[in-house]
Design an enzyme around this catalytic site. Structure first.
Site, PDB file in Angstrom:
ATOM      1  N   LYS A   9       0.840  -1.198   0.000  1.00 26.79           N
ATOM      2  CA  LYS A   9       0.000   0.000   0.000  1.00 26.79           C
ATOM      3  C   LYS A   9       0.879   1.254   0.000  1.00 26.79           C
ATOM      4  CE  LYS A   9      -3.751  -2.498   2.350  1.00 26.79           C
ATOM      5  NZ  LYS A   9      -4.848  -2.423   3.344  1.00 26.79           N
ATOM      6  N   TYR A  49     -12.074  -3.064  -3.552  1.00 30.45           N
ATOM      7  CA  TYR A  49     -12.616  -3.024  -2.185  1.00 30.45           C
ATOM      8  C   TYR A  49     -14.140  -2.887  -2.159  1.00 30.45           C
ATOM      9  CZ  TYR A  49      -8.064  -2.845   0.217  1.00 30.45           C
ATOM     10  OH  TYR A  49      -6.827  -3.154   0.742  1.00 30.45           O
ATOM     11  N   ASN A 112      -2.039  -0.028   6.998  1.00 25.47           N
ATOM     12  CA  ASN A 112      -1.538  -1.328   7.473  1.00 25.47           C
ATOM     13  C   ASN A 112      -0.667  -2.042   6.433  1.00 25.47           C
ATOM     14  OD1 ASN A 112      -3.539  -2.044   5.729  1.00 25.47           O
ATOM     15  ND2 ASN A 112      -4.784  -3.164   7.199  1.00 25.47           N
ATOM     16  N   HIS A 115      -1.888  -5.469   1.518  1.00 26.00           N
ATOM     17  CA  HIS A 115      -3.121  -6.206   1.299  1.00 26.00           C
ATOM     18  C   HIS A 115      -2.762  -7.619   0.860  1.00 26.00           C
ATOM     19  CE1 HIS A 115      -6.767  -7.753  -0.524  1.00 26.00           C
ATOM     20  NE2 HIS A 115      -6.031  -8.050  -1.581  1.00 26.00           N
ATOM     21  N   GLU A 126      -8.932 -11.136  -7.922  1.00 31.40           N
ATOM     22  CA  GLU A 126      -8.062  -9.968  -7.720  1.00 31.40           C
ATOM     23  C   GLU A 126      -6.893  -9.953  -8.707  1.00 31.40           C
ATOM     24  OE1 GLU A 126      -8.987  -9.277  -2.968  1.00 31.40           O
ATOM     25  OE2 GLU A 126      -7.001  -9.938  -3.565  1.00 31.40           O
TER      26      GLU A 126
HETATM   27  P1  ATP Z   1      -6.899  -6.085   3.173  1.00 34.81           P
HETATM   28  O1  ATP Z   1      -8.237  -6.421   2.517  1.00 34.81           O
HETATM   29  O2  ATP Z   1      -6.365  -4.734   2.746  1.00 34.81           O
HETATM   30  O3  ATP Z   1      -5.902  -7.192   2.987  1.00 34.81           O
HETATM   31  P2  ATP Z   1      -7.974  -6.920   5.714  1.00 34.81           P
HETATM   32  O4  ATP Z   1      -8.577  -8.053   4.932  1.00 34.81           O
HETATM   33  O5  ATP Z   1      -7.107  -7.246   6.875  1.00 34.81           O
HETATM   34  O6  ATP Z   1      -7.128  -5.974   4.754  1.00 34.81           O
HETATM   35  P3  ATP Z   1     -10.522  -5.565   5.559  1.00 34.81           P
HETATM   36  O7  ATP Z   1     -11.555  -5.724   6.624  1.00 34.81           O
HETATM   37  O8  ATP Z   1     -10.710  -6.269   4.260  1.00 34.81           O
HETATM   38  O9  ATP Z   1      -9.101  -5.929   6.226  1.00 34.81           O
HETATM   39  O10 ATP Z   1     -10.362  -4.005   5.309  1.00 34.81           O
HETATM   40  C1  ATP Z   1      -9.750  -3.504   4.130  1.00 34.81           C
HETATM   41  C2  ATP Z   1      -8.836  -2.353   4.489  1.00 34.81           C
HETATM   42  O11 ATP Z   1      -9.633  -1.256   4.934  1.00 34.81           O
HETATM   43  C3  ATP Z   1      -7.894  -2.612   5.676  1.00 34.81           C
HETATM   44  O12 ATP Z   1      -6.722  -3.310   5.300  1.00 34.81           O
HETATM   45  C4  ATP Z   1      -7.600  -1.205   6.145  1.00 34.81           C
HETATM   46  O13 ATP Z   1      -6.640  -0.558   5.299  1.00 34.81           O
HETATM   47  C5  ATP Z   1      -8.955  -0.542   5.961  1.00 34.81           C
HETATM   48  N1  ATP Z   1      -9.773  -0.643   7.194  1.00 34.81           N
HETATM   49  C6  ATP Z   1     -10.385  -1.749   7.687  1.00 34.81           C
HETATM   50  N2  ATP Z   1     -11.067  -1.489   8.812  1.00 34.81           N
HETATM   51  C7  ATP Z   1     -10.882  -0.156   9.046  1.00 34.81           C
HETATM   52  C8  ATP Z   1     -11.326   0.737  10.065  1.00 34.81           C
HETATM   53  N3  ATP Z   1     -12.087   0.332  11.068  1.00 34.81           N
HETATM   54  N4  ATP Z   1     -10.937   2.031   9.983  1.00 34.81           N
HETATM   55  C9  ATP Z   1     -10.164   2.472   8.961  1.00 34.81           C
HETATM   56  N5  ATP Z   1      -9.711   1.676   7.961  1.00 34.81           N
HETATM   57  C10 ATP Z   1     -10.054   0.370   8.005  1.00 34.81           C
HETATM   58 MG    MG Z   2      -9.734  -7.777   3.153  1.00 35.11          MG
END
Ligand code: ATP
Ligand code: MG
Length: 150
Positions: A9, A49, A112, A115, A126
């Site tokens: 990211k 997303y 974070n 992804h 994807e």
């Molecule tokens: P990713 O899909 O990016 O691998 P993930 O599967 O761990 O991450 P998801 O729940 O799919 O988490 O959320 C997608 C992304 O949205 C997260 O990686 C983070 O960057 C952002 N995100 C998720 N939850 C929050 C939140 N509560 N507040 C702000 N940003 C969030």
């Molecule tokens: Mg995810």
């Protein structure tokens, strides 16, 4: 063998962490099947997303993911989707276990770093969204026979 998509990211790129994090995946034995840097178009990120489109963090997430270049990588290995998700740790860096990528490098729930696809089916969709078939390379490396037994 399974393939998974990871995205460095914009925070990982801007914090100069790409090399160190990519090394972890290479050290694990995973094979790079494709890799490129791009400035993502908004529509592509929205599609990627789209499961989160009703969540309160969605707009900020799209803004974050288009706020700078990302590096897209296809990794290959046995159970690659599960292996890589475990290496990432929990979504929120404050909760991610020490020793995981998010646990070691992050303190935030949005920023974070990486992804990764959450399963083989998601991975296929994807990879198709971000790569043309000819950008993915099928090959073996000399040490592969010492990484995965037959
Ligand atoms: P990713 O899909 O990016 O691998 P993930 O599967 O761990 O991450 P998801 O729940 O799919 O988490 O959320 C997608 C992304 O949205 C997260 O990686 C983070 O960057 C952002 N995100 C998720 N939850 C929050 C939140 N509560 N507040 C702000 N940003 C969030
Ligand atoms: Mg995810």
């Amino acid at each position: 063998m399974e393939r998974t998509l990871i995205i460095f990211k914009p925070d990982a790129v801007n914090r100069l962490l790409v090399g160190r994090i990519l090394t972890r995946f290479e050290d694990k034995g995973l094979r790079i099947s494709a890799m490129k840097l791009q400035q993502s178009p908004v529509e592509q990120v929205k599609k990627h997303y789209e499961v989160h489109q009703r969540k309160p963090f969605y707009n900020a997430l799209v803004e974050f993911m288009t706020g700078g270049p990302v590096i897209l990588v296809v990794l290959e290995g046995p159970h690659a989707t599960t292996v890589v998700r475990n290496m990432l740790g929990a979504t929120d860096g404050r909760e991610a276990t020490a020793g995981t990528i998010r646990g070691d490098f992050g303190l935030d729930q949005r920023y974070n770093l990486i992804h990764a696809s959450d399963g083989p089916e998601t991975a296929r969709t994807e990879i198709e969204l971000f790569f043309k078939p000819e950008e993915i390379v099928d090959y073996t490396r000399a040490p592969d026979r010492w990484i995965v037994s037959k």
